[in-house]
Scaffold this motif. Structure first.
Motif, PDB file in Angstrom:
ATOM      1  N   ILE A 168      40.047  26.727  27.188  1.00  0.00           N
ATOM      2  CA  ILE A 168      39.991  25.598  26.667  1.00  0.00           C
ATOM      3  C   ILE A 168      40.635  25.426  25.381  1.00  0.00           C
ATOM      4  O   ILE A 168      41.441  24.648  25.128  1.00  0.00           O
ATOM      5  CB  ILE A 168      38.734  24.733  26.901  1.00  0.00           C
ATOM      6  N   PRO A 169      40.462  26.565  24.470  1.00  0.00           N
ATOM      7  CA  PRO A 169      41.056  26.444  22.931  1.00  0.00           C
ATOM      8  C   PRO A 169      42.286  26.266  23.042  1.00  0.00           C
ATOM      9  O   PRO A 169      43.095  25.597  22.164  1.00  0.00           O
ATOM     10  CB  PRO A 169      40.443  27.671  22.307  1.00  0.00           C
ATOM     11  N   GLY A 170      42.993  27.033  23.877  1.00  0.00           N
ATOM     12  CA  GLY A 170      44.421  27.183  24.006  1.00  0.00           C
ATOM     13  C   GLY A 170      45.049  26.006  24.272  1.00  0.00           C
ATOM     14  O   GLY A 170      46.286  25.704  24.053  1.00  0.00           O
ATOM     15  N   LEU A 171      44.370  25.092  25.099  1.00  0.00           N
ATOM     16  CA  LEU A 171      44.886  23.730  25.572  1.00  0.00           C
ATOM     17  C   LEU A 171      45.344  23.055  24.275  1.00  0.00           C
ATOM     18  O   LEU A 171      45.953  21.992  24.403  1.00  0.00           O
ATOM     19  CB  LEU A 171      44.059  23.022  26.181  1.00  0.00           C
ATOM     20  N   PHE A 172      44.517  23.178  23.244  1.00  0.00           N
ATOM     21  CA  PHE A 172      44.707  22.415  22.080  1.00  0.00           C
ATOM     22  C   PHE A 172      45.372  23.349  20.946  1.00  0.00           C
ATOM     23  O   PHE A 172      45.022  22.903  19.593  1.00  0.00           O
ATOM     24  CB  PHE A 172      43.351  21.904  21.604  1.00  0.00           C
ATOM     25  N   GLY A 173      46.083  24.297  21.261  1.00  0.00           N
ATOM     26  CA  GLY A 173      46.685  25.449  20.312  1.00  0.00           C
ATOM     27  C   GLY A 173      45.696  26.009  19.454  1.00  0.00           C
ATOM     28  O   GLY A 173      46.058  26.450  18.165  1.00  0.00           O
ATOM     29  N   GLN A 174      44.327  26.167  19.677  1.00  0.00           N
ATOM     30  CA  GLN A 174      43.447  26.873  19.124  1.00  0.00           C
ATOM     31  C   GLN A 174      43.328  28.310  19.853  1.00  0.00           C
ATOM     32  O   GLN A 174      43.384  28.655  20.735  1.00  0.00           O
ATOM     33  CB  GLN A 174      42.037  26.074  19.140  1.00  0.00           C
ATOM     34  N   VAL A 175      42.371  29.253  19.031  1.00  0.00           N
ATOM     35  CA  VAL A 175      42.246  30.637  19.550  1.00  0.00           C
ATOM     36  C   VAL A 175      40.840  30.472  19.812  1.00  0.00           C
ATOM     37  O   VAL A 175      39.809  29.800  18.821  1.00  0.00           O
ATOM     38  CB  VAL A 175      42.416  31.536  18.432  1.00  0.00           C
ATOM     39  N   PHE A 176      40.271  30.910  20.770  1.00  0.00           N
ATOM     40  CA  PHE A 176      38.788  30.895  21.381  1.00  0.00           C
ATOM     41  C   PHE A 176      38.250  31.941  20.212  1.00  0.00           C
ATOM     42  O   PHE A 176      38.286  33.075  19.908  1.00  0.00           O
ATOM     43  CB  PHE A 176      38.902  31.888  22.675  1.00  0.00           C
ATOM     44  N   ASN A 177      37.139  31.402  19.590  1.00  0.00           N
ATOM     45  CA  ASN A 177      36.019  31.908  18.919  1.00  0.00           C
ATOM     46  C   ASN A 177      34.783  31.687  19.212  1.00  0.00           C
ATOM     47  O   ASN A 177      34.173  30.599  19.437  1.00  0.00           O
ATOM     48  CB  ASN A 177      36.285  31.369  17.460  1.00  0.00           C
ATOM     49  N   PRO A 178      34.130  32.714  19.904  1.00  0.00           N
ATOM     50  CA  PRO A 178      32.616  32.577  20.586  1.00  0.00           C
ATOM     51  C   PRO A 178      31.606  31.653  19.624  1.00  0.00           C
ATOM     52  O   PRO A 178      31.164  30.743  20.293  1.00  0.00           O
ATOM     53  CB  PRO A 178      32.250  33.876  20.895  1.00  0.00           C
ATOM     54  N   GLY A 179      31.857  31.900  18.390  1.00  0.00           N
ATOM     55  CA  GLY A 179      30.910  31.132  17.480  1.00  0.00           C
ATOM     56  C   GLY A 179      30.945  29.671  17.734  1.00  0.00           C
ATOM     57  O   GLY A 179      30.114  28.832  17.714  1.00  0.00           O
ATOM     58  N   SER A 180      32.242  29.294  17.729  1.00  0.00           N
ATOM     59  CA  SER A 180      32.722  27.696  17.718  1.00  0.00           C
ATOM     60  C   SER A 180      32.421  27.204  19.069  1.00  0.00           C
ATOM     61  O   SER A 180      31.886  26.168  19.435  1.00  0.00           O
ATOM     62  CB  SER A 180      33.873  27.529  17.116  1.00  0.00           C
ATOM     63  N   TRP A 181      33.227  28.002  20.020  1.00  0.00           N
ATOM     64  CA  TRP A 181      33.190  27.420  21.322  1.00  0.00           C
ATOM     65  C   TRP A 181      31.959  27.841  22.400  1.00  0.00           C
ATOM     66  O   TRP A 181      32.211  27.108  23.658  1.00  0.00           O
ATOM     67  CB  TRP A 181      34.627  28.125  22.078  1.00  0.00           C
ATOM     68  N   HIS A 182      30.884  28.317  22.034  1.00  0.00           N
ATOM     69  CA  HIS A 182      29.953  28.266  22.817  1.00  0.00           C
ATOM     70  C   HIS A 182      28.746  27.318  22.615  1.00  0.00           C
ATOM     71  O   HIS A 182      27.685  27.212  23.195  1.00  0.00           O
ATOM     72  CB  HIS A 182      29.185  29.670  22.666  1.00  0.00           C
ATOM     73  N   SER A 183      29.169  26.369  21.621  1.00  0.00           N
ATOM     74  CA  SER A 183      28.362  24.998  21.470  1.00  0.00           C
ATOM     75  C   SER A 183      28.842  24.120  22.178  1.00  0.00           C
ATOM     76  O   SER A 183      30.164  24.025  22.999  1.00  0.00           O
ATOM     77  CB  SER A 183      28.282  24.473  20.110  1.00  0.00           C
ATOM     78  N   GLY A 184      28.127  22.921  22.683  1.00  0.00           N
ATOM     79  CA  GLY A 184      28.617  22.022  23.611  1.00  0.00           C
ATOM     80  C   GLY A 184      29.605  20.849  23.050  1.00  0.00           C
ATOM     81  O   GLY A 184      30.085  19.886  23.619  1.00  0.00           O
ATOM     82  N   HIS A 185      29.571  21.001  21.545  1.00  0.00           N
ATOM     83  CA  HIS A 185      30.490  19.774  20.844  1.00  0.00           C
ATOM     84  C   HIS A 185      31.165  20.641  20.060  1.00  0.00           C
ATOM     85  O   HIS A 185      30.750  21.114  18.777  1.00  0.00           O
ATOM     86  CB  HIS A 185      29.429  18.892  20.366  1.00  0.00           C
ATOM     87  N   VAL A 186      32.506  20.628  20.199  1.00  0.00           N
ATOM     88  CA  VAL A 186      33.471  21.378  19.419  1.00  0.00           C
ATOM     89  C   VAL A 186      34.424  20.334  18.679  1.00  0.00           C
ATOM     90  O   VAL A 186      35.083  19.583  19.108  1.00  0.00           O
ATOM     91  CB  VAL A 186      34.260  22.277  20.041  1.00  0.00           C
TER      92      VAL A 186
END
Length: 158
Positions: free
Chosen positions: A35-53
């Protein structure tokens, strides 16, 4: 053409910049790490394991919702559910109030033009592995009640 082949071609086109990475289709399934790549972002488990990014560039909010909260601590069993086929009820994290920056961003979403993207999965696991999220499109804020957590009603836009 099978759905699997269609998805492989879309992924290839994204990688080759033939189609805009943000041209997600409602109903497409994505693993959390994709999902982060869809928005030009890099996956970061600390940010992307919450339900609201919250993304700053591009400015967007991403909701990652697992409907079945079985096995979660009682204070993390948010009441997320479909109201009908066009409306979704979502609860924020416990620290979010209407006065907080996240609460205000959602409440003022339409006036600010902030896109909120909704990804949902039924269960955390599918066939013993992490389940993908289904993209349901952009949502529009309708109303809210409560605080810490806020209960918010959204309407699908796409």
């Amino acid at each position: 053409m099978t759905d699997e082949l269609r998805e492989q071609l879309r992924t290839f086109a994204r990688l080759k910049s033939v189609i805009d990475p943000l041209s997600m289709e409602v109903g497409q399934r994505f693993m959390r790490e994709e999902i982060p790549g869809l928005f030009g972002q890099v996956f970061n488990p600390g940010s992307w394991h919450s339900g609201h990014v919250v993304l700053r560039n591009p400015s967007a909010h991403i909701l990652l919702v697992t409907l079945n909260k079985q096995g979660k601590a009682a204070d993390l069993r948010y009441l997320d559910r479909w109201v009908d086929d066009r409306h979704f009820h979502w609860q924020t994290q416990n620290q979010t109030s209407p006065e907080s920056s996240r609460g205000q961003a959602i409440i003022q979403q339409e006036a600010s033009g902030l896109p909120i993207h909704l990804f949902i999965r039924e269960n955390k696991l599918e066939n013993g592995k992490a389940a993908p999220f289904t993209y349901h499109g952009r949502v529009r804020y309708q109303k809210h009640t409560g605080s810490k957590p806020m209960s918010i009603d959204f309407e699908l836009m796409d």
